[in-house]
Scaffold this motif. Structure first.
Motif, PDB file in Angstrom:
ATOM      1  N   HIS A  10       0.847  -1.189   0.000  1.00 45.26           N
ATOM      2  CA  HIS A  10       0.000   0.000   0.000  1.00 45.26           C
ATOM      3  C   HIS A  10       0.885   1.242   0.000  1.00 45.26           C
ATOM      4  O   HIS A  10       1.837   1.338   0.765  1.00 45.26           O
ATOM      5  N   SER A  11       0.557   2.182  -0.875  1.00 44.28           N
ATOM      6  CA  SER A  11       1.241   3.470  -0.880  1.00 44.28           C
ATOM      7  C   SER A  11       0.244   4.543  -1.273  1.00 44.28           C
ATOM      8  O   SER A  11      -0.779   4.271  -1.906  1.00 44.28           O
ATOM      9  N   LEU A  12       0.573   5.757  -0.886  1.00 44.93           N
ATOM     10  CA  LEU A  12      -0.297   6.892  -1.161  1.00 44.93           C
ATOM     11  C   LEU A  12       0.582   8.078  -1.502  1.00 44.93           C
ATOM     12  O   LEU A  12       1.561   8.344  -0.819  1.00 44.93           O
ATOM     13  N   SER A  13       0.232   8.774  -2.574  1.00 44.81           N
ATOM     14  CA  SER A  13       1.003   9.937  -2.999  1.00 44.81           C
ATOM     15  C   SER A  13       0.037  11.067  -3.322  1.00 44.81           C
ATOM     16  O   SER A  13      -0.912  10.889  -4.088  1.00 44.81           O
ATOM     17  N   ASN A  15      -0.134  15.039  -4.700  1.00 42.67           N
ATOM     18  CA  ASN A  15       0.616  16.071  -5.413  1.00 42.67           C
ATOM     19  C   ASN A  15      -0.169  17.387  -5.346  1.00 42.67           C
ATOM     20  O   ASN A  15      -1.252  17.492  -5.927  1.00 42.67           O
ATOM     21  N   ASN A  16       0.381  18.373  -4.637  1.00 43.92           N
ATOM     22  CA  ASN A  16      -0.207  19.710  -4.532  1.00 43.92           C
ATOM     23  C   ASN A  16      -1.655  19.719  -4.046  1.00 43.92           C
ATOM     24  O   ASN A  16      -2.423  20.606  -4.394  1.00 43.92           O
ATOM     25  N   ARG A  17      -2.035  18.731  -3.284  1.00 43.50           N
ATOM     26  CA  ARG A  17      -3.396  18.592  -2.756  1.00 43.50           C
ATOM     27  C   ARG A  17      -4.453  18.594  -3.859  1.00 43.50           C
ATOM     28  O   ARG A  17      -5.628  18.828  -3.612  1.00 43.50           O
ATOM     29  N   GLU A  18      -4.040  18.281  -5.086  1.00 46.63           N
ATOM     30  CA  GLU A  18      -4.970  18.264  -6.217  1.00 46.63           C
ATOM     31  C   GLU A  18      -5.032  16.914  -6.910  1.00 46.63           C
ATOM     32  O   GLU A  18      -5.903  16.689  -7.753  1.00 46.63           O
ATOM     33  N   ASN A  19      -4.126  16.017  -6.593  1.00 46.54           N
ATOM     34  CA  ASN A  19      -4.078  14.712  -7.228  1.00 46.54           C
ATOM     35  C   ASN A  19      -3.587  13.712  -6.197  1.00 46.54           C
ATOM     36  O   ASN A  19      -2.598  13.966  -5.518  1.00 46.54           O
ATOM     37  N   ILE A  20      -4.289  12.598  -6.075  1.00 50.03           N
ATOM     38  CA  ILE A  20      -3.871  11.561  -5.139  1.00 50.03           C
ATOM     39  C   ILE A  20      -3.866  10.221  -5.867  1.00 50.03           C
ATOM     40  O   ILE A  20      -4.797   9.912  -6.614  1.00 50.03           O
ATOM     41  N   GLU A  21      -2.793   9.473  -5.688  1.00 48.66           N
ATOM     42  CA  GLU A  21      -2.688   8.132  -6.250  1.00 48.66           C
ATOM     43  C   GLU A  21      -2.496   7.156  -5.104  1.00 48.66           C
ATOM     44  O   GLU A  21      -1.583   7.324  -4.280  1.00 48.66           O
ATOM     45  N   ILE A  22      -3.364   6.160  -5.052  1.00 53.58           N
ATOM     46  CA  ILE A  22      -3.323   5.165  -3.984  1.00 53.58           C
ATOM     47  C   ILE A  22      -3.103   3.808  -4.626  1.00 53.58           C
ATOM     48  O   ILE A  22      -3.811   3.425  -5.560  1.00 53.58           O
ATOM     49  N   ASN A  23      -2.123   3.062  -4.125  1.00 50.84           N
ATOM     50  CA  ASN A  23      -1.844   1.704  -4.583  1.00 50.84           C
ATOM     51  C   ASN A  23      -2.211   0.725  -3.476  1.00 50.84           C
ATOM     52  O   ASN A  23      -2.121   1.054  -2.295  1.00 50.84           O
ATOM     53  N   GLY A  24      -2.615  -0.472  -3.861  1.00 48.58           N
ATOM     54  CA  GLY A  24      -3.014  -1.487  -2.894  1.00 48.58           C
ATOM     55  C   GLY A  24      -4.496  -1.454  -2.573  1.00 48.58           C
ATOM     56  O   GLY A  24      -4.950  -2.027  -1.592  1.00 48.58           O
ATOM     57  N   VAL A  25      -5.274  -0.793  -3.417  1.00 51.24           N
ATOM     58  CA  VAL A  25      -6.720  -0.680  -3.201  1.00 51.24           C
ATOM     59  C   VAL A  25      -7.403  -1.988  -3.594  1.00 51.24           C
ATOM     60  O   VAL A  25      -7.150  -2.544  -4.657  1.00 51.24           O
ATOM     61  N   LYS A  26      -8.277  -2.467  -2.714  1.00 52.81           N
ATOM     62  CA  LYS A  26      -9.026  -3.698  -2.977  1.00 52.81           C
ATOM     63  C   LYS A  26     -10.441  -3.408  -3.468  1.00 52.81           C
ATOM     64  O   LYS A  26     -11.003  -4.184  -4.221  1.00 52.81           O
ATOM     65  N   ASP A  27     -11.025  -2.298  -3.007  1.00 56.75           N
ATOM     66  CA  ASP A  27     -12.411  -1.995  -3.351  1.00 56.75           C
ATOM     67  C   ASP A  27     -12.690  -0.516  -3.117  1.00 56.75           C
ATOM     68  O   ASP A  27     -12.011   0.123  -2.308  1.00 56.75           O
TER      69      ASP A  27
END
Length: 90
Positions: A10-13, A15-27
Motif C-alpha cells: 500500500h502506498s499513497l502519494s 501532489n499539490n493537494r490536487e491529485n492523489i494516487e493510492i496503490n493497494g486498493v481492494k475496493d
C-alpha cells in the motif's frame, strides 16, 4: 490459494493537494464530489475534498487515482463487525 492470502503493498502519494494516487486498493465502497471511500489490506481510507473526480480505478492492479481539492485523508482500522454480524445470522 496462497496468492489470495498475500497482502498487497500500500502506498499513497498526494501532489499539490490536487491529485492523489493510492496503490493497494481492494475496493471502492462509494464516491461523490466530496468523499471517496476505499479499502485496502490495512483498513479503510476516506478521502475528503471538493470537486473530487475518480480519474482511474484499476482493481486488478490496486490503483486508484483521484483529482480535485484534497482536504483530508482518514484511515480506519479493520474491524470484526462482519464476523460479528455473521454470527447473528448463521
Amino acid at each position: 490459494m496462497q496468492e489470495n492470502l498475500e497482502k498487497k503493498n500500500h502506498s499513497l502519494s498526494i501532489n499539490n493537494r490536487e491529485n492523489i494516487e493510492i496503490n493497494g486498493v481492494k475496493d471502492v465502497a462509494y464516491f461523490n464530489e466530496e468523499e471517496v471511500s476505499a479499502s485496502c489490506d490495512c483498513g479503510s481510507i476516506l478521502i475528503k475534498g471538493t470537486h473530487l473526480l475518480v480519474e482511474a480505478l484499476d482493481l486488478d492492479n490496486g490503483v486508484l487515482i483521484i483529482n480535485g481539492r484534497i482536504t483530508a485523508v482518514v484511515y480506519s482500522e479493520k474491524t470484526g463487525s462482519k464476523k460479528l454480524l455473521g454470527k447473528f445470522f448463521s
